[in-house]
Design a protein around this motif. Structure first.
Motif, PDB file in Angstrom:
ATOM      1  N   LEU A  65       0.941  -1.218   0.008  1.00 19.37           N
ATOM      2  CA  LEU A  65      -0.093  -0.069   0.080  1.00 19.37           C
ATOM      3  C   LEU A  65       1.106   1.241  -0.082  1.00 19.37           C
ATOM      4  O   LEU A  65       1.683   1.494   0.770  1.00 19.37           O
ATOM      5  CB  LEU A  65      -0.817  -0.142   1.200  1.00 19.37           C
ATOM      6  N   PRO A  69      -3.863   4.101   4.820  1.00 22.99           N
ATOM      7  CA  PRO A  69      -5.362   4.120   4.674  1.00 22.99           C
ATOM      8  C   PRO A  69      -6.151   4.809   5.699  1.00 22.99           C
ATOM      9  O   PRO A  69      -5.676   5.219   6.751  1.00 22.99           O
ATOM     10  CB  PRO A  69      -5.645   2.514   5.135  1.00 22.99           C
ATOM     11  N   ASP A  71      -9.407   4.376   6.336  1.00 23.18           N
ATOM     12  CA  ASP A  71     -10.578   3.611   6.894  1.00 23.18           C
ATOM     13  C   ASP A  71      -9.778   2.787   8.290  1.00 23.18           C
ATOM     14  O   ASP A  71      -8.779   2.098   7.997  1.00 23.18           O
ATOM     15  CB  ASP A  71     -11.451   2.781   6.117  1.00 23.18           C
ATOM     16  N   THR A  74      -8.729  -1.316   7.554  1.00 24.86           N
ATOM     17  CA  THR A  74      -7.496  -1.576   6.867  1.00 24.86           C
ATOM     18  C   THR A  74      -6.410  -1.093   7.809  1.00 24.86           C
ATOM     19  O   THR A  74      -5.259  -1.878   7.584  1.00 24.86           O
ATOM     20  CB  THR A  74      -7.689  -0.673   5.658  1.00 24.86           C
ATOM     21  N   LYS A  75      -6.349  -0.070   8.569  1.00 29.43           N
ATOM     22  CA  LYS A  75      -5.290   0.446   9.360  1.00 29.43           C
ATOM     23  C   LYS A  75      -5.089  -0.770  10.396  1.00 29.43           C
ATOM     24  O   LYS A  75      -3.963  -0.958  10.684  1.00 29.43           O
ATOM     25  CB  LYS A  75      -5.714   1.673   9.897  1.00 29.43           C
ATOM     26  N   ALA A  77      -5.841  -3.801   9.939  1.00 30.65           N
ATOM     27  CA  ALA A  77      -5.234  -5.122   9.194  1.00 30.65           C
ATOM     28  C   ALA A  77      -3.868  -4.859   8.887  1.00 30.65           C
ATOM     29  O   ALA A  77      -2.894  -5.845   9.022  1.00 30.65           O
ATOM     30  CB  ALA A  77      -5.954  -5.210   8.000  1.00 30.65           C
ATOM     31  N   CYS A  78      -3.429  -3.406   8.733  1.00 29.98           N
ATOM     32  CA  CYS A  78      -1.846  -3.283   8.512  1.00 29.98           C
ATOM     33  C   CYS A  78      -1.296  -3.520   9.741  1.00 29.98           C
ATOM     34  O   CYS A  78      -0.081  -3.779   9.784  1.00 29.98           O
ATOM     35  CB  CYS A  78      -1.718  -1.982   7.997  1.00 29.98           C
TER      36      CYS A  78
END
Length: 258
Positions: A65, A69, A71, A74-75, A77-78
């Motif tokens: 990425l 991000p 949202d 997604t943050k 998940a990262c």
């Protein structure tokens, strides 16, 4: 000049910009240097607690990425991907110097809940007794935005307060607090701060690097939290990590909050 040479229990906070490239991938050379210097400082008899950012940034790199991000899922998940990578590197590098590390992921309720706070403090104390270096990060994978730590700067100050540290050190990408934006002509470093003024707060406003979420304002807030417990705080440049040696020899270019 403020004498920092005798400070034994030290909380060190590193930001994403200190340990990662703008791509989000880890800066291996910088990580190796950080671990080497901290290990050496630990060998000198000081207790070191490391608060590290970088999980989201590193996760972004692993997930290819290019933009942080916006949202929350997604943050998070990262953060989940990046945290394991981050600790893997720390564990591997510290083991080169026969140092054992422990991962502690925190949310604000660990601090606000009396029983959890006491449990956390006891864990820190026992780890330090066992010569372990605790490595702390906000638990970004499950934390709730605006309810947990806004910045790891805040987290580092709360950890310093929790464990009754002697000193809080916050690395950034400038030499310290300036009287105005350091990119402006004529900006002057403020070496010692006894009182945080409105002018300082105004000068500190603004976001940090592309991968980080905070800036100098968050570091001022951390200094205020530390000040409440009479813990001196230092803001200094992480470009040359050997500056930690200079700091404990009272020769570092930095800002000290007393």
């Amino acid at each position: 000049m403020i004498d920092l040479s005798g400070k034994k229990r030290v909380v060190i906070k590193v930001g994403t910009s200190n340990i990662a490239y703008k791509t989000g991938n880890l800066n291996i050379r910088r990580m190796e240097k950080l671990v080497k210097v901290i290990s050496d400082i630990r060998n000198s008899g000081r207790e070191v607690i490391l608060v590290t950012s970088g999980a989201i940034g590193v996760g972004m790199g692993r997930l290819n990425l290019s933009v942080r991000p916006a949202d929350t899922p997604t943050k998070q998940a990262c953060a989940a991907v990046g945290q394991s990578e981050l600790m893997n590197i720390y564990d591997k590098e510290f083991s080169k110097y026969n140092r054992t590390v422990a991962q502690i992921l925190m949310t604000r309720d660990v601090i606000s809940n009396k029983e959890r706070r006491e449990n956390a403090k006891n864990t820190f104390e026992r780890l330090l007794e066992m010569n372990v270096i605790p490595i702390i990060n906000a638990n970004d994978t499950i934390s709730l935005e605006n309810l947990d730590f806004d910045e790891n700067d805040t987290l580092s100050a709360m950890v310093a307060k929790l464990i009754e540290a002697d000193l809080l050190i916050i690395f950034t990408d400038v030499d310290g607090l300036y009287d105005k934006n350091p990119s402006e002509p004529g900006a002057k470093l403020i070496p010692i701060v006894e009182k945080i003024t409105d002018e300082m707060i105004y000068a500190a406003k603004g976001k940090g690097s592309e991968l980080s979420s905070g800036g100098m304002l968050a570091k001022l807030e951390a200094a205020v939290i530390a000040k409440e417990e009479n813990i001196p705080a230092v803001i200094l440049n992480g470009e040359r990590l050997e500056i930690l040696y200079d700091l404990f020899e009272n020769n570092a270019v930095c800002t000290i909050f007393i």
